[in-house]
Design a protein around this motif. Structure first.
Motif, PDB file in Angstrom:
ATOM      1  N   ALA A  95     -54.240  12.655  30.833  1.00 36.78           N
ATOM      2  CA  ALA A  95     -53.570  12.081  29.662  1.00 36.78           C
ATOM      3  C   ALA A  95     -53.502  13.085  28.521  1.00 36.78           C
ATOM      4  CB  ALA A  95     -54.289  10.819  29.216  1.00 36.78           C
ATOM      5  N   ALA A  96     -54.563  13.864  28.323  1.00 37.13           N
ATOM      6  CA  ALA A  96     -54.569  14.867  27.255  1.00 37.13           C
ATOM      7  C   ALA A  96     -53.517  15.944  27.509  1.00 37.13           C
ATOM      8  CB  ALA A  96     -55.954  15.494  27.131  1.00 37.13           C
ATOM      9  N   LEU A  97     -53.362  16.359  28.760  1.00 37.13           N
ATOM     10  CA  LEU A  97     -52.371  17.381  29.087  1.00 37.13           C
ATOM     11  C   LEU A  97     -50.950  16.862  28.905  1.00 37.13           C
ATOM     12  CD1 LEU A  97     -53.993  18.974  32.245  1.00 37.13           C
ATOM     13  CD2 LEU A  97     -53.715  20.020  29.998  1.00 37.13           C
ATOM     14  N   VAL A  98     -50.676  15.671  29.407  1.00 35.16           N
ATOM     15  CA  VAL A  98     -49.341  15.099  29.287  1.00 35.16           C
ATOM     16  C   VAL A  98     -48.986  14.896  27.814  1.00 35.16           C
ATOM     17  CG1 VAL A  98     -47.984  13.013  29.757  1.00 35.16           C
ATOM     18  CG2 VAL A  98     -49.309  14.083  31.577  1.00 35.16           C
ATOM     19  N   ASP A  99     -49.962  14.465  27.018  1.00 30.71           N
ATOM     20  CA  ASP A  99     -49.722  14.262  25.593  1.00 30.71           C
ATOM     21  C   ASP A  99     -49.493  15.588  24.861  1.00 30.71           C
ATOM     22  OD1 ASP A  99     -49.501  12.470  23.368  1.00 30.71           O
ATOM     23  OD2 ASP A  99     -51.440  13.236  22.671  1.00 30.71           O
ATOM     24  N   SER A 100     -50.150  16.660  25.305  1.00 27.55           N
ATOM     25  CA  SER A 100     -50.001  17.965  24.653  1.00 27.55           C
ATOM     26  C   SER A 100     -48.705  18.667  25.026  1.00 27.55           C
ATOM     27  CB  SER A 100     -51.176  18.873  25.016  1.00 27.55           C
ATOM     28  OG  SER A 100     -52.375  18.332  24.536  1.00 27.55           O
ATOM     29  N   ALA A 101     -48.123  18.316  26.152  1.00 25.06           N
ATOM     30  CA  ALA A 101     -46.878  18.948  26.630  1.00 25.06           C
ATOM     31  C   ALA A 101     -45.750  17.930  26.569  1.00 25.06           C
ATOM     32  CB  ALA A 101     -47.059  19.480  28.040  1.00 25.06           C
ATOM     33  N   VAL A 112     -46.663  26.726  26.621  1.00 24.59           N
ATOM     34  CA  VAL A 112     -47.193  26.605  27.973  1.00 24.59           C
ATOM     35  C   VAL A 112     -48.564  25.973  27.799  1.00 24.59           C
ATOM     36  CG1 VAL A 112     -47.962  27.813  30.035  1.00 24.59           C
ATOM     37  CG2 VAL A 112     -45.917  28.599  28.833  1.00 24.59           C
ATOM     38  N   VAL A 113     -48.741  24.790  28.351  1.00 25.22           N
ATOM     39  CA  VAL A 113     -49.972  24.014  28.190  1.00 25.22           C
ATOM     40  C   VAL A 113     -50.749  24.086  29.492  1.00 25.22           C
ATOM     41  CG1 VAL A 113     -50.920  21.734  27.700  1.00 25.22           C
ATOM     42  CG2 VAL A 113     -48.827  22.485  26.547  1.00 25.22           C
ATOM     43  N   VAL A 114     -52.053  24.342  29.379  1.00 24.45           N
ATOM     44  CA  VAL A 114     -52.908  24.430  30.556  1.00 24.45           C
ATOM     45  C   VAL A 114     -54.222  23.731  30.261  1.00 24.45           C
ATOM     46  CG1 VAL A 114     -53.821  26.702  29.893  1.00 24.45           C
ATOM     47  CG2 VAL A 114     -53.923  25.992  32.274  1.00 24.45           C
TER      48      VAL A 114
END
Length: 170
Positions: free
Chosen positions: A95-101, A4-6
């Protein structure tokens, strides 16, 4: 492993999203990955114009320290109850969130934040970016009614608008 990425910034909205993400991670038996994005002074274009490695290292160190402060503020009273990973990522938050999830089984949790007309012009919506680009489900956490009221009080104080006592009664 499921994640779960936040994304967090330290605002009340991002703390609410962090707590919702922790609850979802407990239910899914998943790792909670907390992402704080940072950019050098002047953005990426500014970093090309002579910022040395020491300035970038200081920016990264400040971002890591900010992430620690946010996690301490959010989970001071009680631990999240799941495996926790914190990431300070250079780049824009969306972009950081999309890349992490990237996994299909991941869940991406974002707060909506303030969407005042002026702010929309100056800063694009991270939630909209994530909804458009994420390969996994996205949970958008709206601000609580109390947070909305608090924002209205702050705006009223900023513009020095007098408070009518009739507004205080339900």
């Amino acid at each position: 492993m499921r994640r779960v990425v936040v994304g967090v910034t330290g605002t009340l909205g991002s703390l609410a999203a962090l707590h919702r993400a922790a609850a979802k991670a407990r239910v899914r038996d998943a790792e909670l990955r907390v992402v704080l994005a940072w950019q050098p002074p002047g953005g990426e274009l500014g970093s090309r114009n002579g910022l040395g490695p020491s300035v970038l290292a200081e920016c990264r160190t400040a971002a890591v320290e900010r992430l620690r402060e946010v996690l301490d503020t959010a989970f001071r009273a009680a631990k999240p109850g799941v495996t926790l990973a914190g990431l300070a990522v250079r780049g824009t938050l969306g972009a950081a969130l999309v890349d992490s999830a990237r996994g299909v089984e991941d869940l991406l949790v974002v707060g909506t934040g303030s969407r005042a007309p002026l702010r929309r012009l100056l800063r694009p919506s991270v939630a909209r970016y994530c909804l458009a680009h994420a390969a996994c489900p996205v949970l958008v956490v709206r601000p609580s009614p109390l947070q909305i009221e608090l924002g209205a009080v702050h705006r009223r104080n900023f513009w020095r608008i007098p408070l009518d006592p009739r507004e205080l009664t339900p």
